[in-house]
Motif scaffolding. Sequence first.
Motif, mmCIF file in Angstrom:
data_model
loop_
_atom_site.group_PDB
_atom_site.id
_atom_site.type_symbol
_atom_site.label_atom_id
_atom_site.label_comp_id
_atom_site.label_asym_id
_atom_site.label_seq_id
_atom_site.Cartn_x
_atom_site.Cartn_y
_atom_site.Cartn_z
ATOM 1 N N GLU A 23 -36.735 -4.583 -10.648
ATOM 2 C CA GLU A 23 -35.701 -4.613 -11.670
ATOM 3 C C GLU A 23 -34.484 -5.385 -11.168
ATOM 4 O O GLU A 23 -34.202 -5.430 -9.970
ATOM 5 N N GLU A 24 -33.793 -5.991 -12.117
ATOM 6 C CA GLU A 24 -32.577 -6.731 -11.813
ATOM 7 C C GLU A 24 -31.387 -5.913 -12.313
ATOM 8 O O GLU A 24 -31.339 -5.533 -13.482
ATOM 9 N N ILE A 25 -30.455 -5.634 -11.423
ATOM 10 C CA ILE A 25 -29.293 -4.827 -11.775
ATOM 11 C C ILE A 25 -28.020 -5.583 -11.418
ATOM 12 O O ILE A 25 -28.056 -6.604 -10.715
ATOM 13 N N LEU A 26 -26.908 -5.079 -11.908
ATOM 14 C CA LEU A 26 -25.594 -5.593 -11.515
ATOM 15 C C LEU A 26 -24.849 -4.471 -10.804
ATOM 16 O O LEU A 26 -24.764 -3.355 -11.306
ATOM 17 N N VAL A 27 -24.339 -4.772 -9.630
ATOM 18 C CA VAL A 27 -23.567 -3.795 -8.863
ATOM 19 C C VAL A 27 -22.121 -4.261 -8.819
ATOM 20 O O VAL A 27 -21.838 -5.385 -8.371
ATOM 21 N N HIS A 28 -21.228 -3.426 -9.296
ATOM 22 C CA HIS A 28 -19.831 -3.827 -9.349
ATOM 23 C C HIS A 28 -19.202 -3.782 -7.959
ATOM 24 O O HIS A 28 -19.365 -2.813 -7.217
ATOM 25 N N SER A 29 -18.491 -4.840 -7.628
ATOM 26 C CA SER A 29 -17.748 -4.910 -6.372
ATOM 27 C C SER A 29 -16.267 -4.765 -6.666
ATOM 28 O O SER A 29 -15.665 -5.639 -7.300
ATOM 29 N N GLU A 30 -15.685 -3.679 -6.201
ATOM 30 C CA GLU A 30 -14.245 -3.492 -6.362
ATOM 31 C C GLU A 30 -13.470 -4.496 -5.521
ATOM 32 O O GLU A 30 -12.449 -5.036 -5.955
ATOM 33 N N ALA A 51 -37.760 10.912 -1.271
ATOM 34 C CA ALA A 51 -36.749 9.954 -0.812
ATOM 35 C C ALA A 51 -37.431 8.923 0.075
ATOM 36 O O ALA A 51 -38.423 9.223 0.754
ATOM 37 N N PHE A 52 -36.880 7.710 0.081
ATOM 38 C CA PHE A 52 -37.547 6.593 0.741
ATOM 39 C C PHE A 52 -36.589 5.837 1.658
ATOM 40 O O PHE A 52 -35.389 5.749 1.385
ATOM 41 N N PRO A 53 -37.122 5.259 2.728
ATOM 42 C CA PRO A 53 -36.323 4.306 3.512
ATOM 43 C C PRO A 53 -36.040 3.064 2.676
ATOM 44 O O PRO A 53 -36.718 2.807 1.674
ATOM 45 N N VAL A 54 -35.040 2.300 3.095
ATOM 46 C CA VAL A 54 -34.644 1.096 2.362
ATOM 47 C C VAL A 54 -34.604 -0.098 3.304
ATOM 48 O O VAL A 54 -34.041 -0.011 4.406
ATOM 49 N N VAL A 55 -35.189 -1.206 2.862
ATOM 50 C CA VAL A 55 -35.072 -2.482 3.570
ATOM 51 C C VAL A 55 -34.223 -3.422 2.714
ATOM 52 O O VAL A 55 -34.585 -3.723 1.572
ATOM 53 N N TYR A 56 -33.107 -3.838 3.253
ATOM 54 C CA TYR A 56 -32.234 -4.808 2.599
ATOM 55 C C TYR A 56 -32.614 -6.201 3.105
ATOM 56 O O TYR A 56 -32.709 -6.415 4.322
ATOM 57 N N MET A 87 -32.353 -6.594 -2.614
ATOM 58 C CA MET A 87 -32.022 -7.987 -2.319
ATOM 59 C C MET A 87 -30.788 -8.415 -3.111
ATOM 60 O O MET A 87 -30.881 -8.704 -4.307
ATOM 61 N N PRO A 88 -29.626 -8.414 -2.482
ATOM 62 C CA PRO A 88 -28.402 -8.799 -3.186
ATOM 63 C C PRO A 88 -28.232 -10.311 -3.262
ATOM 64 O O PRO A 88 -28.765 -11.060 -2.431
ATOM 65 N N ASP A 89 -27.481 -10.749 -4.243
ATOM 66 C CA ASP A 89 -27.111 -12.163 -4.332
ATOM 67 C C ASP A 89 -25.959 -12.442 -3.370
ATOM 68 O O ASP A 89 -24.941 -11.751 -3.393
ATOM 69 N N GLY A 90 -26.140 -13.443 -2.523
ATOM 70 C CA GLY A 90 -25.125 -13.791 -1.533
ATOM 71 C C GLY A 90 -24.266 -14.965 -1.918
ATOM 72 O O GLY A 90 -23.668 -15.623 -1.053
ATOM 73 N N ALA A 91 -24.183 -15.248 -3.222
ATOM 74 C CA ALA A 91 -23.268 -16.267 -3.762
ATOM 75 C C ALA A 91 -23.479 -17.636 -3.132
ATOM 76 O O ALA A 91 -22.521 -18.312 -2.765
ATOM 77 N N TYR A 92 -24.745 -18.045 -2.998
ATOM 78 C CA TYR A 92 -25.090 -19.399 -2.577
ATOM 79 C C TYR A 92 -24.757 -19.668 -1.116
ATOM 80 O O TYR A 92 -25.591 -20.106 -0.335
ATOM 81 N N SER A 93 -23.495 -19.391 -0.716
ATOM 82 C CA SER A 93 -23.084 -19.766 0.641
ATOM 83 C C SER A 93 -22.034 -18.814 1.212
ATOM 84 O O SER A 93 -21.091 -19.248 1.865
ATOM 85 N N THR A 109 -17.992 -6.509 3.220
ATOM 86 C CA THR A 109 -17.614 -5.235 2.609
ATOM 87 C C THR A 109 -18.578 -4.860 1.490
ATOM 88 O O THR A 109 -18.992 -3.698 1.370
ATOM 89 N N PHE A 110 -18.953 -5.838 0.680
ATOM 90 C CA PHE A 110 -19.848 -5.541 -0.431
ATOM 91 C C PHE A 110 -21.178 -4.982 0.049
ATOM 92 O O PHE A 110 -21.629 -3.923 -0.408
ATOM 93 N N VAL A 111 -21.838 -5.687 0.980
ATOM 94 C CA VAL A 111 -23.167 -5.253 1.411
ATOM 95 C C VAL A 111 -23.102 -3.965 2.221
ATOM 96 O O VAL A 111 -23.858 -3.021 1.978
ATOM 97 N N SER A 112 -22.200 -3.901 3.188
ATOM 98 C CA SER A 112 -22.199 -2.777 4.134
ATOM 99 C C SER A 112 -21.616 -1.496 3.544
ATOM 100 O O SER A 112 -21.887 -0.404 4.064
ATOM 101 N N LYS A 113 -20.841 -1.595 2.465
ATOM 102 C CA LYS A 113 -20.219 -0.404 1.888
ATOM 103 C C LYS A 113 -20.579 -0.220 0.420
ATOM 104 O O LYS A 113 -21.229 0.758 0.031
#
Length: 273
Positions: A23-30, A51-56, A87-93, A109-113
Amino acid sequence: MRRLLFTISMIFFCMQASAFKQEEILVHSECMSKDVPVTVITPDCYKKGKAFPVVYILHGYSDNNLRWAKDGHVGALADQYDVVVVMPDGAYSSWYFDSPIDPSYKYETFVSKELISHIDAHYKTIADRSARAVTGNSMGGHGALYLSIRHQDVFANVGSMSGGVDIRPFPEKWHIAKRLGTIGEHPENWEKNTVTNMVHLLKPGALNIIFDCGSEDFFYQVNCEFHQKLLDAKIPHDFISRPGGHNWPYWYNSIKYQFLFFSECFRQKVVKS
């Protein structure tokens, strides 16, 4: 009739082989005041499990959150190892920095928190560092090591495939200067934000580390040097070197070994939380 039965059996096999859910979701970044696209894959047994482990997985330069699902075929690995894949989007660069010169790029901050918090709140995950892994290719390989070393309270397991573990030899490449400033004007940003200079932050056993790089890759030399730095510091790790270049056939092979490595770490909980 025989051909029809064969066709039906092949369709059934494909359905069974693709039982994961994507699934494709949107995660808000404050911190960046925007929504970030994220691809999430849950395994076939997700509804039955607790509950499951997670691989980013972090993508490389110029790609997006969809690339690994498409070309890395990680859905099958999610099923095989019963893990959630994010798998987050890393904004190209973005290079997964909190840019010291551009406040609109705060992907560390976005990925780690923010991303971790969102995934743990909305999916059935084991919300513990021992059950989290992060890996990636190229820019994403740099990002995985960079984030895990700087946030050892968040990740216990890390991988890198053809990672840019030392960015300093490439001052004109891949928009790194747009995130850190030019190496001539801001050399301190390049020194403190390159992975190979962060080994002193590690203690033996702090992270379960696996990384690899093909011998024909332009990042091969810096990966070998990073390997030697880890050896000198007596930091346990798995380093794999084999023929190959900076391309998807190499990474598609690499990711299978990394999932096996992470699965063993999840099972044994080698690093204590």
